[in-house]
Design a protein around this motif. Structure first.
Motif, mmCIF file in Angstrom:
data_model
loop_
_atom_site.group_PDB
_atom_site.id
_atom_site.type_symbol
_atom_site.label_atom_id
_atom_site.label_comp_id
_atom_site.label_asym_id
_atom_site.label_seq_id
_atom_site.Cartn_x
_atom_site.Cartn_y
_atom_site.Cartn_z
ATOM 1 N N GLY A 67 0.669 -1.239 -0.041
ATOM 2 C CA GLY A 67 0.068 0.078 -0.177
ATOM 3 C C GLY A 67 0.740 1.048 0.058
ATOM 4 N N PHE A 68 1.824 1.361 0.841
ATOM 5 C CA PHE A 68 2.832 2.539 0.713
ATOM 6 C C PHE A 68 3.480 2.516 -0.334
ATOM 7 C CE2 PHE A 68 2.024 2.265 5.505
ATOM 8 C CZ PHE A 68 1.778 3.823 5.614
ATOM 9 N N SER A 69 4.100 1.588 -0.950
ATOM 10 C CA SER A 69 4.712 1.578 -2.132
ATOM 11 C C SER A 69 3.960 1.996 -3.391
ATOM 12 C CB SER A 69 5.162 0.094 -2.398
ATOM 13 O OG SER A 69 5.838 -0.022 -3.707
ATOM 14 N N ALA A 70 2.827 1.539 -3.426
ATOM 15 C CA ALA A 70 1.991 1.963 -4.415
ATOM 16 C C ALA A 70 1.436 3.567 -4.327
ATOM 17 C CB ALA A 70 0.688 1.156 -4.577
ATOM 18 N N TYR A 71 1.347 4.059 -2.984
ATOM 19 C CA TYR A 71 1.176 5.435 -2.751
ATOM 20 C C TYR A 71 2.212 6.164 -3.386
ATOM 21 C CZ TYR A 71 0.451 9.791 -0.273
ATOM 22 O OH TYR A 71 0.353 11.079 -0.052
ATOM 23 N N TYR A 72 3.445 5.969 -2.915
ATOM 24 C CA TYR A 72 4.595 6.787 -3.193
ATOM 25 C C TYR A 72 4.897 6.574 -4.648
ATOM 26 C CZ TYR A 72 5.254 7.924 1.741
ATOM 27 O OH TYR A 72 4.852 8.223 3.081
ATOM 28 N N LEU A 73 4.733 5.538 -5.405
ATOM 29 C CA LEU A 73 5.106 5.367 -6.950
ATOM 30 C C LEU A 73 4.101 6.240 -7.506
ATOM 31 C CD1 LEU A 73 7.001 3.865 -8.604
ATOM 32 C CD2 LEU A 73 5.094 2.241 -8.862
ATOM 33 N N CYS A 74 2.808 6.139 -7.015
ATOM 34 C CA CYS A 74 1.831 6.836 -8.077
ATOM 35 C C CYS A 74 1.862 8.459 -7.843
ATOM 36 C CB CYS A 74 0.394 6.497 -7.359
ATOM 37 S SG CYS A 74 -0.238 4.880 -7.807
ATOM 38 N N LEU A 113 -4.221 -3.410 -8.266
ATOM 39 C CA LEU A 113 -5.366 -2.832 -7.781
ATOM 40 C C LEU A 113 -5.150 -1.530 -6.720
ATOM 41 C CD1 LEU A 113 -7.508 -5.866 -7.038
ATOM 42 C CD2 LEU A 113 -8.068 -4.191 -8.802
ATOM 43 N N LEU A 114 -4.085 -1.845 -5.894
ATOM 44 C CA LEU A 114 -3.789 -0.631 -5.213
ATOM 45 C C LEU A 114 -3.258 0.703 -5.951
ATOM 46 C CD1 LEU A 114 -1.589 -2.810 -2.550
ATOM 47 C CD2 LEU A 114 -3.866 -1.122 -1.962
ATOM 48 N N ALA A 115 -2.459 0.334 -6.925
ATOM 49 C CA ALA A 115 -2.080 1.430 -7.679
ATOM 50 C C ALA A 115 -3.270 2.168 -8.284
ATOM 51 C CB ALA A 115 -0.961 1.069 -9.040
ATOM 52 N N ALA A 116 -4.221 1.456 -8.975
ATOM 53 C CA ALA A 116 -5.245 1.853 -9.651
ATOM 54 C C ALA A 116 -6.136 2.726 -8.621
ATOM 55 C CB ALA A 116 -6.347 0.871 -10.138
ATOM 56 N N ILE A 117 -6.390 2.216 -7.323
ATOM 57 C CA ILE A 117 -7.110 2.987 -6.408
ATOM 58 C C ILE A 117 -6.428 4.368 -6.036
ATOM 59 C CG2 ILE A 117 -7.731 2.733 -3.805
ATOM 60 C CD1 ILE A 117 -8.237 -0.057 -4.480
ATOM 61 N N ASN A 118 -5.123 4.274 -5.905
ATOM 62 C CA ASN A 118 -4.375 5.413 -5.447
ATOM 63 C C ASN A 118 -4.210 6.578 -6.497
ATOM 64 O OD1 ASN A 118 -2.673 5.506 -2.869
ATOM 65 N ND2 ASN A 118 -2.460 3.393 -3.621
ATOM 66 N N TYR A 119 -4.547 6.021 -7.717
ATOM 67 C CA TYR A 119 -4.502 7.033 -8.931
ATOM 68 C C TYR A 119 -5.815 7.794 -8.858
ATOM 69 C CZ TYR A 119 -0.275 6.319 -11.537
ATOM 70 O OH TYR A 119 1.126 6.162 -11.789
ATOM 71 N N LEU A 120 -7.067 6.837 -8.663
ATOM 72 C CA LEU A 120 -8.286 7.299 -8.487
ATOM 73 C C LEU A 120 -8.268 8.481 -7.396
ATOM 74 C CD1 LEU A 120 -10.518 4.080 -9.099
ATOM 75 C CD2 LEU A 120 -10.183 6.112 -10.665
ATOM 76 N N VAL A 121 -7.835 8.154 -6.298
ATOM 77 C CA VAL A 121 -7.722 8.933 -5.183
ATOM 78 C C VAL A 121 -7.130 10.150 -5.530
ATOM 79 C CG1 VAL A 121 -6.937 9.387 -2.551
ATOM 80 C CG2 VAL A 121 -8.235 7.087 -3.328
ATOM 81 N N THR A 122 -6.174 10.193 -5.972
ATOM 82 C CA THR A 122 -5.157 11.280 -6.490
ATOM 83 C C THR A 122 -5.985 12.310 -7.519
ATOM 84 O OG1 THR A 122 -3.262 10.109 -6.368
ATOM 85 C CG2 THR A 122 -3.065 12.196 -7.554
ATOM 86 N N GLU A 123 -6.523 11.838 -8.405
ATOM 87 C CA GLU A 123 -7.247 12.540 -9.441
ATOM 88 C C GLU A 123 -8.673 12.954 -8.712
ATOM 89 O OE1 GLU A 123 -6.477 13.341 -12.286
ATOM 90 O OE2 GLU A 123 -4.626 12.381 -12.032
ATOM 91 N N PHE A 124 -9.248 12.384 -7.884
ATOM 92 C CA PHE A 124 -10.441 12.942 -7.041
ATOM 93 C C PHE A 124 -9.950 14.228 -6.165
ATOM 94 C CE2 PHE A 124 -12.886 13.015 -3.171
ATOM 95 C CZ PHE A 124 -13.990 13.261 -3.705
#
Length: 358
Positions: free
Chosen positions: A56-63, A132-143
């Protein structure tokens, strides 16, 4: 991930989802390895929660490092693919280590037989969950970006609205001052004492209006106090030819209104109504609260022989100013209407009934 778990509710939801995934992995383990449910759950849930935190943290910072709007699709896919593979390999090591540690306990409820099928399942699941974690983080970022842009746009609109309101309010004082100075000039030769008294009253009026300037809205009873002060100035010139009638229903005086929203209407009533009548006349200000709405009316006597268009044209500046200020302050929730019926000119204002307590 921080955007997802930035609140307690988000963190609780994130934990519940991963607990469900851990239980689901335990069910798959029962089917693939023919393991007992206690063994499968003890094996699956802890390693799933570890992956939830690390991946989760890895995908967050990578996004955050590879935003979609700034990086090419190929670069984003390459970075995400490499990170998913590395995370999955590390998770596979953790899964095997945890299972071996459980088996060392030599308890019937600890550990499973780790077959090649299970290793393939863990690898595929790791890559899928990372995606899936990366996709969720991208959606949250765009939101968050869209919400931030909307907030900035709203702030810009509010700043522009405040600037327009200040501009419209500054039109009131010069307009009134011009009319008052004309009246003082007319009294100077005919009634010097009255001109001096009117000058003092004018100074007091502006002192009171300046005290209201710092507030976006004031109580209606404060606005009426200003109206009485204004008419005291005019009474120096008109004397008994000018009279004020008030009809304030209970509760209406506590409602909030934009400062000096009624004064231009009363000033128009004096200038274009009472001043045109040799015998003088009356001005009536009424207010009542009806549920969520506040109704204010300003009526005054006019010369019945004066064409109706003349009264309307003469009142144009003040009425238009009030209309624009109401539109800026309340949008479509407020309105102003005026009409002449015989020897009476009427202005009606409707606006939301707001109070200090509300």
């Amino acid at each position: 991930m921080q955007g997802v778990i930035s609140s307690r509710r988000g963190a609780a939801l994130y934990l519940m989802v991963w607990l469900f995934l851990g239980a689901a992995l335990g069910g798959v383990t029962v089917a693939v390895e023919d393991a007992a449910w206690p063994n499968a759950l003890i094996f699956a849930i802890p390693v799933t929660l570890v992956y939830a935190a690390s991946a989760g943290f890895s995908a967050y910072y990578l996004c955050r490092a590879y935003p979609l709007a700034e990086r090419g699709a190929a670069n984003v896919l390459l970075a995400l693919g490499a990170a998913a593979i590395v995370s999955t390999l590390l998770w596979s090591v953790v899964v095997r280590g945890w299972n071996e540690a459980c088996r060392l306990l030599d308890a019937p409820w600890a550990g499973i037989e780790f077959t090649p099928q299970m290793a393939i399942l863990i690898s595929g699941l790791g890559v899928l969950l990372y995606g899936l974690l990366a996709a969720i983080n991208y959606l949250v970022t765009e939101f968050e970006r869209a919400r931030g842009a909307e907030h900035r746009e709203l702030q810009s609109r509010l700043m522009a609205q405040d600037a327009e309101l200040r501009m419209l309010r500054t039109q009131i004082d010069p307009h009134f001052l011009f009319n008052s100075l004309n009246s003082i000039s007319a009294l100077t030769s005919q009634n010097p004492k009255g001109a001096r008294e009117m000058t003092l009253q004018l100074a007091g009026f502006f002192r009171q209006s300046l005290s209201m300037e710092a507030h976006k809205k004031v109580a209606l009873e404060q606005e009426m106090a200003l109206i009485r002060h204004f008419l005291a100035i005019e009474k120096v010139r008109f004397g008994e030819r000018l009279s004020l009638l008030e009809e304030m229903e209970d509760g209406a005086g506590f409602c909030l209104v934009p400062p000096m929203i009624i004064q231009p209407l009363v000033e128009n009533a004096v200038k274009h109504g009472i001043a045109q009548l040799p015998e003088g006349g009356w001005i009536k200000v009424a207010a009542r609260r009806a549920g969520t709405l506040l109704h204010i009316s300003v009526d005054n006597a006019v010369d019945e022989d004066t064409p109706s268009g003349a009264a309307k044209d003469g009142n144009g500046i003040g009425l238009e100013n009030v209309r624009q200020r109401l539109a800026c302050a309340y949008g479509h929730e407020a309105g102003i209407h005026w009409a002449r019926t015989g020897a009476v000119f009427s202005v009606a204002i409707t606006m939301p009934a707001e109070t200090k307590e509300g």
